[in-house]
Design a protein around this motif. Structure first.
Motif, PDB file in Angstrom:
ATOM      1  N   ASP A 114       0.831  -1.208   0.000  1.00  0.00           N
ATOM      2  CA  ASP A 114       0.000   0.000   0.000  1.00  0.00           C
ATOM      3  C   ASP A 114       0.863   1.254   0.000  1.00  0.00           C
ATOM      4  O   ASP A 114       1.532   1.515  -0.975  1.00  0.00           O
ATOM      5  CB  ASP A 114      -0.985  -0.011   1.167  1.00  0.00           C
ATOM      6  N   ASP A 115       0.856   2.006   1.091  1.00  0.00           N
ATOM      7  CA  ASP A 115       1.602   3.264   1.149  1.00  0.00           C
ATOM      8  C   ASP A 115       2.946   3.115   1.858  1.00  0.00           C
ATOM      9  O   ASP A 115       3.500   4.072   2.373  1.00  0.00           O
ATOM     10  CB  ASP A 115       0.762   4.353   1.824  1.00  0.00           C
ATOM     11  N   SER A 164       7.507   9.016  -6.436  1.00  0.00           N
ATOM     12  CA  SER A 164       6.501   9.257  -5.403  1.00  0.00           C
ATOM     13  C   SER A 164       7.170   9.951  -4.224  1.00  0.00           C
ATOM     14  O   SER A 164       8.368   9.802  -4.012  1.00  0.00           O
ATOM     15  CB  SER A 164       5.887   7.941  -4.925  1.00  0.00           C
ATOM     16  N   GLN A 165       6.366  10.685  -3.457  1.00  0.00           N
ATOM     17  CA  GLN A 165       6.888  11.408  -2.301  1.00  0.00           C
ATOM     18  C   GLN A 165       6.854  10.546  -1.047  1.00  0.00           C
ATOM     19  O   GLN A 165       5.890   9.826  -0.796  1.00  0.00           O
ATOM     20  CB  GLN A 165       6.053  12.674  -2.052  1.00  0.00           C
ATOM     21  N   THR A 224       3.478   9.430   0.933  1.00  0.00           N
ATOM     22  CA  THR A 224       2.393  10.359   1.234  1.00  0.00           C
ATOM     23  C   THR A 224       1.061   9.813   0.728  1.00  0.00           C
ATOM     24  O   THR A 224       0.020  10.115   1.284  1.00  0.00           O
ATOM     25  CB  THR A 224       2.641  11.755   0.627  1.00  0.00           C
ATOM     26  N   GLU A 225       1.108   8.997  -0.324  1.00  0.00           N
ATOM     27  CA  GLU A 225      -0.082   8.348  -0.873  1.00  0.00           C
ATOM     28  C   GLU A 225       0.265   6.900  -1.177  1.00  0.00           C
ATOM     29  O   GLU A 225       1.437   6.539  -1.235  1.00  0.00           O
ATOM     30  CB  GLU A 225      -0.524   9.027  -2.172  1.00  0.00           C
ATOM     31  N   GLN A 226      -0.753   6.099  -1.419  1.00  0.00           N
ATOM     32  CA  GLN A 226      -0.508   4.711  -1.788  1.00  0.00           C
ATOM     33  C   GLN A 226       0.351   4.673  -3.040  1.00  0.00           C
ATOM     34  O   GLN A 226       0.089   5.413  -3.995  1.00  0.00           O
ATOM     35  CB  GLN A 226      -1.824   3.980  -2.023  1.00  0.00           C
ATOM     36  N   TYR A 227       1.392   3.848  -3.041  1.00  0.00           N
ATOM     37  CA  TYR A 227       2.263   3.746  -4.204  1.00  0.00           C
ATOM     38  C   TYR A 227       1.462   3.198  -5.376  1.00  0.00           C
ATOM     39  O   TYR A 227       0.702   2.252  -5.251  1.00  0.00           O
ATOM     40  CB  TYR A 227       3.463   2.835  -3.933  1.00  0.00           C
ATOM     41  N   HIS A 228       1.610   3.831  -6.516  1.00  0.00           N
ATOM     42  CA  HIS A 228       0.912   3.393  -7.719  1.00  0.00           C
ATOM     43  C   HIS A 228       1.802   3.637  -8.933  1.00  0.00           C
ATOM     44  O   HIS A 228       2.716   4.449  -8.889  1.00  0.00           O
ATOM     45  CB  HIS A 228      -0.410   4.143  -7.877  1.00  0.00           C
ATOM     46  N   LYS A 274       6.849  10.603   3.068  1.00  0.00           N
ATOM     47  CA  LYS A 274       6.570  11.517   4.174  1.00  0.00           C
ATOM     48  C   LYS A 274       7.445  11.203   5.379  1.00  0.00           C
ATOM     49  O   LYS A 274       7.732  12.096   6.176  1.00  0.00           O
ATOM     50  CB  LYS A 274       5.095  11.523   4.559  1.00  0.00           C
TER      51      LYS A 274
END
Length: 131
Positions: free
Chosen positions: A40-41, A92-93, A115-119, A95
């Motif tokens: 997920d993230d 991706s960022q 910061t968001e779910q990796y996609h 956090k």
């Protein structure tokens, strides 16, 4: 689904290679293996045989406190470099990064929190579709 899994595994391999290279260039030490997995993230990284020879020597001479303090500073120094590697490879960022050296088992564990779910980016999706 299979293409996404193989692409994710490829990214994990690239990150692992970059992290191993970082340990070699910054610490003069080649870890035995580096494992990376997305969830997920989060990205989890386990580095096997991560403790350097000088650290092992100090530990065997009873200087665990010195090694713990030194390793803590090493972790602080490597953390921004690890963040940069992961962000560049995944686009991706991050956090936060949780980083711990386990001197008793000779492992390092890292958890990178996105910061968001990796996609997959749209460009990566196109590459996966073509393959």
């Amino acid at each position: 689904m299979h293409s996404r899994i193989s692409h994710s595994q490829n990214i994990e391999t690239i990150i692992a290679e970059h992290i191993q290279s970082l340990f070699i260039t910054q610490l003069g030490h080649k870890p035995e293996d580096v494992y990376c997995r997305f969830l997920d993230d989060k990205l989890t990284v386990i580095i096997q045989n991560a403790v350097t020879k000088p650290e092992q020597l100090l530990m065997s001479a009873g200087h665990q406190d010195i090694v713990r303090k030194t390793r803590g500073r090493i972790e602080e120094i490597l953390q921004p470099q690890l963040k940069k590697i992961i962000e560049e490879v995944t686009d991706s960022q991050i956090k936060d990064i949780l980083f711990a050296t386990h001197l008793d088992t000779n492992y390092v564990s890292i958890i990178a929190l996105f910061t968001e779910q990796y996609h997959l980016t749209s460009e990566e999706k196109q590459k996966v579709i073509k393959n």
